[in-house]
Write a protein that holds these residues in place. Sequence first.
Motif: not given
Length: 319
Positions: A14, A39, A67-70, A91, A93-96, A208
Amino acid sequence: MIEPDSAGSKADGCARQPQNTAMPSSQPAPEVTIVLPAYNEGLRLCETLAAIRDTVNISYQTIVVNDGSTDSCCDFLRMDPSAFEDVLLVDLPNRQGVAYARNLGASHAQAPILIAMDAHCLPRPGWLQQLLHELQHPGVGIVAPQISSVECPSATAFGLTIRDRELGVGWLHRQGNKPYPVPMAGCACIAMTREFFEAVGRFDVFRSYGMEDVELCIRCWLLGYSVMMVPEAVVAHWFKKEPFSVGWHDFLYNRMRTAVLHFDGDRLERILTSLKSKPAFADAVTTLFASDIWTRRQFVRESRMHDGEWFCKKFGINL
């Protein structure tokens, strides 16, 4: 137990690196690696990198783990050319979670010294030199600066202590001008050698956000190292609000995991009883028991020089 290469091998596919992040061969090897989990940082990540650049006068490497920032907080690091040299962007892809992100960043480190820092901090001049000086002393595992609030500079923390049986933490007041031991320090900024970090088993597996710094500091003391406050070193910190929230399940999981790892008998029972009335308690217990908690607990117990009772007595913590 987290194996030294597990975080890196899991997420290497990733990782994405900006074109200008490879360290030029003419540059000296970094003396320090600074790991920033990011994040939804908005503009604060850029401000943090600028503050690091303006206050560090030795060779260093920065690793940003997105960490999967939007939001678009890391987009500027993908530009060519970049305003920041020697920054590796990884990067997810999803918050870990922040503990995973810190371990992943550390797995890419090239320097012998690790700085775990939040991506919403403004280190002040002289901070790094003072931390590195204290880290040279025998027996020191973790060193930390005073943490001030960007929003309210008069609000400062000089380390942390456990304030209640839910393992909530409280800020400590200044005890002097020279470095001195504290129970714990927050991951707004802590420094340690990479050798120490690997030897004690990295950050534990938390969900989280929250407790990864508390648990690491307790483990540091129990394994025979010290956590030192360097009060003259200053790092200012933005205290994030929504949408950076933690649900009850993860909140309880992280606190129960810390308790089971380090405490026993009546003390452990009192901690669990204080958490039992919270929402999602049963689900968090189920998740905890299905995790690697017993393997990790055995690793900690076999390696430690002291126990949780010793830690509480040393710092006057009533659990």
